[in-house]
Write an enzyme that holds these catalytic residues in place. Structure first.
Site, PDB file in Angstrom:
ATOM      1  N   TYR A 183      -6.855  -1.377   1.584  1.00 36.27           N
ATOM      2  CA  TYR A 183      -6.653  -1.863   2.952  1.00 36.27           C
ATOM      3  C   TYR A 183      -7.271  -0.896   3.966  1.00 36.27           C
ATOM      4  O   TYR A 183      -7.943  -1.316   4.914  1.00 36.27           O
ATOM      5  CB  TYR A 183      -5.155  -2.021   3.189  1.00 36.27           C
ATOM      6  CG  TYR A 183      -4.758  -2.645   4.498  1.00 36.27           C
ATOM      7  CD1 TYR A 183      -4.826  -4.030   4.673  1.00 36.27           C
ATOM      8  CD2 TYR A 183      -4.269  -1.874   5.544  1.00 36.27           C
ATOM      9  CE1 TYR A 183      -4.425  -4.610   5.863  1.00 36.27           C
ATOM     10  CE2 TYR A 183      -3.872  -2.440   6.738  1.00 36.27           C
ATOM     11  CZ  TYR A 183      -3.950  -3.812   6.895  1.00 36.27           C
ATOM     12  OH  TYR A 183      -3.552  -4.383   8.078  1.00 36.27           O
ATOM     13  N   LYS A 196     -10.278  -1.802   6.534  1.00 37.58           N
ATOM     14  CA  LYS A 196     -10.096  -1.733   7.978  1.00 37.58           C
ATOM     15  C   LYS A 196     -11.054  -0.734   8.620  1.00 37.58           C
ATOM     16  O   LYS A 196     -11.519  -0.933   9.744  1.00 37.58           O
ATOM     17  CB  LYS A 196      -8.641  -1.379   8.297  1.00 37.58           C
ATOM     18  CG  LYS A 196      -7.650  -2.490   7.967  1.00 37.58           C
ATOM     19  CD  LYS A 196      -8.007  -3.804   8.628  1.00 37.58           C
ATOM     20  CE  LYS A 196      -6.868  -4.815   8.553  1.00 37.58           C
ATOM     21  NZ  LYS A 196      -7.231  -6.104   9.185  1.00 37.58           N
TER      22      LYS A 196
END
Length: 253
Positions: free
Chosen positions: A154, A158
């Protein structure tokens, strides 16, 4: 923008949470809104809320990591609501684990939705924006881009979205298209509630613990992010591009 000729916005991951709040906010701002999520039926409550308030909205089901599904979805939006000149890449999933426990499928799934999805959606929508000579792309990053234990996939996705944002801002600026990113901190959504459940912590306790570490002493709400999206896609934000704003109740570096 007038009620006779509204611009069209696509919000991905819009069936709930930040995406739903953003879709509702853009509808109030006068946009026709495509509420896009994996399952069109899940988008119906948001669409019904917008249309009941006098707005125009369309539920669209698509897997943003699927090239053909994205092409079909964007074409459907153009046919049903008009050429999309605003895109909010919000769709996201989590598959948290420490690196040594993280499967290849967990890595690929997160990269597929966040990075591949933003790429495919932006590539499909930018055609309409460059033809119109006006457009807005907003990508949802996260404070996790700065690093977060148990979120190697993640966090990498991002952080990648921030580089993607800055590059698109350079490429598309001459066509009247701005590209910016929002990096939320702790936001009260189903995703953060799921994280609390995975950790075995009551969600209220989880929020209180998070708020104690935030300078403004509260956790964020989806509407906080929707408000920032509203600014980025406005006419008055035309000289703001390639920026990453941390909406986290305090400074981030």
């Amino acid at each position: 923008m007038t009620q006779q000729a509204p611009r069209t916005a696509i919000v991905t991951g819009a069936a709930r949470g930040i995406g739903a709040a953003t879709a509702r906010r853009l509808a109030r701002d006068g946009f026709a809104v495509a509420v896009l999520d994996l399952n069109a039926d899940a988008c119906k409550p948001v669409v019904d809320e917008i249309t009941s308030a006098g707005g125009r909205a369309l539920a669209v089901g698509a897997d943003v990591s699927d090239e053909q599904a994205v092409a079909d979805a964007v074409a459907r939006v153009a046919d049903g609501l008009g050429a999309p000149t605003v895109l909010v890449n919000n769709a996201g999933i989590i598959r948290d684990n420490l690196l040594f426990k993280m499967s290849t499928d967990d890595w690929d799934a997160v990269m597929g939705v966040h990075l591949r999805g933003a790429f495919l959606m932006s590539r499909a929508a930018q055609t309409f924006m460059t033809e119109a000579g006006w457009g807005r792309i907003v990508n949802l990053s996260s404070t996790s881009a700065l690093g977060n234990r148990g979120q190697a996939n993640y966090s990498a996705a991002k952080a990648g979205l921030q580089g993607f944002t800055k590059t698109l801002a350079l490429e598309l600026g001459k066509f009247g298209v701005t590209v910016n990113a929002i990096a939320p901190g702790f936001i009260e959504t189903e995703m953060t509630a799921a994280t609390a459940a995975r950790l075995g912590v009551p969600f209220e306790d989880f929020k209180l613990a998070a708020a104690s570490q935030i300078p403004v002493r509260r956790t964020g709400r989806p509407e906080d992010i929707a408000h920032t999206v509203s600014f980025f896609v406005s006419e008055d934000a035309g000289f703001v591009s390639g920026q990453v704003i941390y909406v986290a109740g305090g400074p981030r570096t």
